[in-house]
Design an enzyme around this catalytic site. Structure first.
Site, PDB file in Angstrom:
ATOM      1  N   SER A  29       5.480 -30.843  29.327  1.00 53.81           N
ATOM      2  CA  SER A  29       5.175 -32.121  29.957  1.00 53.81           C
ATOM      3  C   SER A  29       6.281 -33.130  29.673  1.00 53.81           C
ATOM      4  O   SER A  29       6.846 -33.156  28.569  1.00 53.81           O
ATOM      5  CB  SER A  29       3.866 -32.679  29.412  1.00 53.81           C
ATOM      6  OG  SER A  29       3.658 -33.985  29.917  1.00 53.81           O
ATOM      7  N   TYR A  36      -1.361 -34.955  22.665  1.00 58.78           N
ATOM      8  CA  TYR A  36      -0.936 -34.109  23.798  1.00 58.78           C
ATOM      9  C   TYR A  36       0.566 -33.814  23.715  1.00 58.78           C
ATOM     10  O   TYR A  36       1.006 -32.672  23.903  1.00 58.78           O
ATOM     11  CB  TYR A  36      -1.282 -34.861  25.083  1.00 58.78           C
ATOM     12  CG  TYR A  36      -0.897 -34.210  26.372  1.00 58.78           C
ATOM     13  CD1 TYR A  36      -1.589 -33.104  26.855  1.00 58.78           C
ATOM     14  CD2 TYR A  36       0.146 -34.723  27.154  1.00 58.78           C
ATOM     15  CE1 TYR A  36      -1.253 -32.529  28.071  1.00 58.78           C
ATOM     16  CE2 TYR A  36       0.482 -34.157  28.369  1.00 58.78           C
ATOM     17  CZ  TYR A  36      -0.214 -33.062  28.825  1.00 58.78           C
ATOM     18  OH  TYR A  36       0.117 -32.501  30.034  1.00 58.78           O
ATOM     19  N   LYS A  81       2.379 -30.261  23.511  1.00 54.95           N
ATOM     20  CA  LYS A  81       3.297 -29.834  24.578  1.00 54.95           C
ATOM     21  C   LYS A  81       4.715 -29.654  24.041  1.00 54.95           C
ATOM     22  O   LYS A  81       5.457 -28.783  24.500  1.00 54.95           O
ATOM     23  CB  LYS A  81       3.285 -30.855  25.715  1.00 54.95           C
ATOM     24  CG  LYS A  81       1.994 -30.861  26.544  1.00 54.95           C
ATOM     25  CD  LYS A  81       1.749 -29.537  27.221  1.00 54.95           C
ATOM     26  CE  LYS A  81       0.770 -29.629  28.381  1.00 54.95           C
ATOM     27  NZ  LYS A  81       0.382 -28.275  28.864  1.00 54.95           N
TER      28      LYS A  81
END
Ligand code: NAD
Length: 324
Positions: free
Chosen positions: A153, A166, A170
């Site tokens: 991401s 997150y 990632k």
């Protein structure tokens, strides 16, 4: 250009019941791949589960004349990862392609993230990718062929407020993909990381609380979206994802970005930097401060692909700086 076909190939796609994974599954099946459509069937924040999401995609593939089976395991457990790969082996006898895509969001301010918010995100994105990839890797290794695609991401590689859990997960996938690429090179296995961009249902999970950070809010508001109109859609990601898992694509160890119809390789580079005088005496903290411009200068950049390439890059920098 010759059509890129997936006839005879078996693909696992995790989180293929919605959004990006669904589009990858439909396109791979349309091009002849036999597809395992994995999806736990929960919400965009990872709540609940249902067979519906995977079943509908399998039905759509079959209605279009393709071959697919559903799997409803969660990627977040070792048992789930094994179950997903076993589904491919039972239904189709092998695994050629593994797209690790399943995931959801639990955004929040960094200092407020709870153990639960951290654990579920690390579990689904990072550990989940490992749990699926390990048994898939073993199956690929037996056949001397494999294509891994991990889903990274821009939030991790470039940064996005309120996504520390997150981005940490990632970012970890980048390291994972690199090592799978290095080890897999001995067995015909490639591995790459894709940073997609799409207005999927995850957009609803993007709490705008992050606008409380002035510099970040400024970045959001001042960005130029001129190239993005109608192009922040899921299908813009699919051609790159599908190419990266094709037989024709032998590139490995890469990071690729799709944003608004722009397809680009993202590189991890080190600056030429400042090389301390030769000899075994380390420089002082003040030396580092004094050479800060050289340390951060990006005019010459090296792209090491292993730890050892960096030694070579340092020797090149030392030569350029007349030290050796
Ligand atoms: P999505 O919610 O439409 O699809 C994700 C799918 O994963 C869902 O169908 C969900 O049920 C499934 N899933 C969630 N947890 C699972 C689990 N434990 N086991 C199996 N399946 C599970 O979202 P999307 O936008 O298509 O996202 C796909 C991937 O791309 C995610 O990893 C996401 O983080 C990543 N990503 C998306 C964007 C974007 O802009 N949409 C940007 C960067 C990265």
């Amino acid at each position: 250009m010759t059509d890129i076909s997936f006839d005879g190939r078996v693909a696992i796609i995790t989180g293929a019941g919605n959004g990006l994974g669904k589009d990858y599954a439909l396109e791979l099946a349309r091009r002849g791949a036999k597809v395992v459509v994995n999806d736990l069937g929960g919400s965009g924040s990872g709540q609940g589960q249902s067979h519906n999401a995977a079943d509908l995609v399998v039905q759509e593939i079959r209605d279009n004349g393709g071959e697919a089976v559903a799997n409803y395991d969660s990627v977040s457990t070792r048992q789930g990862g094994a179950g997903i790969v076993q589904t491919a082996l039972d239904a189709f006898g092998k695994v050629d392609i593994c797209i690790n895509n399943a995931g959801f969001l639990r955004n929040g301010r960094f200092e407020d993230l709870t153990d639960e918010q951290i654990d579920v995100i690390i579990d689904v994105h990072l550990k989940g990718a490992i749990y699926v990839a390990q048994p898939a890797y073993k199956a690929m290794r037996r056949n001397g062929y494999g294509r891994f695609l991990f889903t990274g991401s821009a939030s991790a590689m470039f940064g996005h407020a309120w996504q520390a859990n997150y981005a940490a997960a990632k970012g970890g996938l980048m390291g994972l993909s690199h090592i799978v690429a290095i080890e897999g090179s001995a067995y015909g296995i490639t591995s790459n990381l894709l940073m997609p961009t799409a207005q999927s249902r995850l957009a609803a999970e993007m709490d705008a609380g992050f606008m409380e950070i002035p510099a970040f809010a400024q970045a959001v508001q001042s960005a130029d979206y001129a190239a993005s109109d109608g192009r922040v859609e899921v299908p813009f990601n699919t051609p790159l994802a599908v190419y990266l898992v094709s037989e024709q694509c032998t590139s490995t160890h890469g990071i690729y970005s799709q944003n608004s119809g722009r397809y680009a390789k993202v590189r991890i580079c080190a600056a030429d930097g400042w090389v301390a005088p030769m000899g075994s005496t380390p420089p002082s903290v003040e030396d580092v401060a004094a050479h800060w411009d050289g340390i951060t200068d990006g005019a010459v950049a090296h792209e090491p692909l292993t730890v050892y390439d960096e030694f070579t890059a340092v020797a090149a920098a030392a030569r350029r700086q007349g030290l050796i």
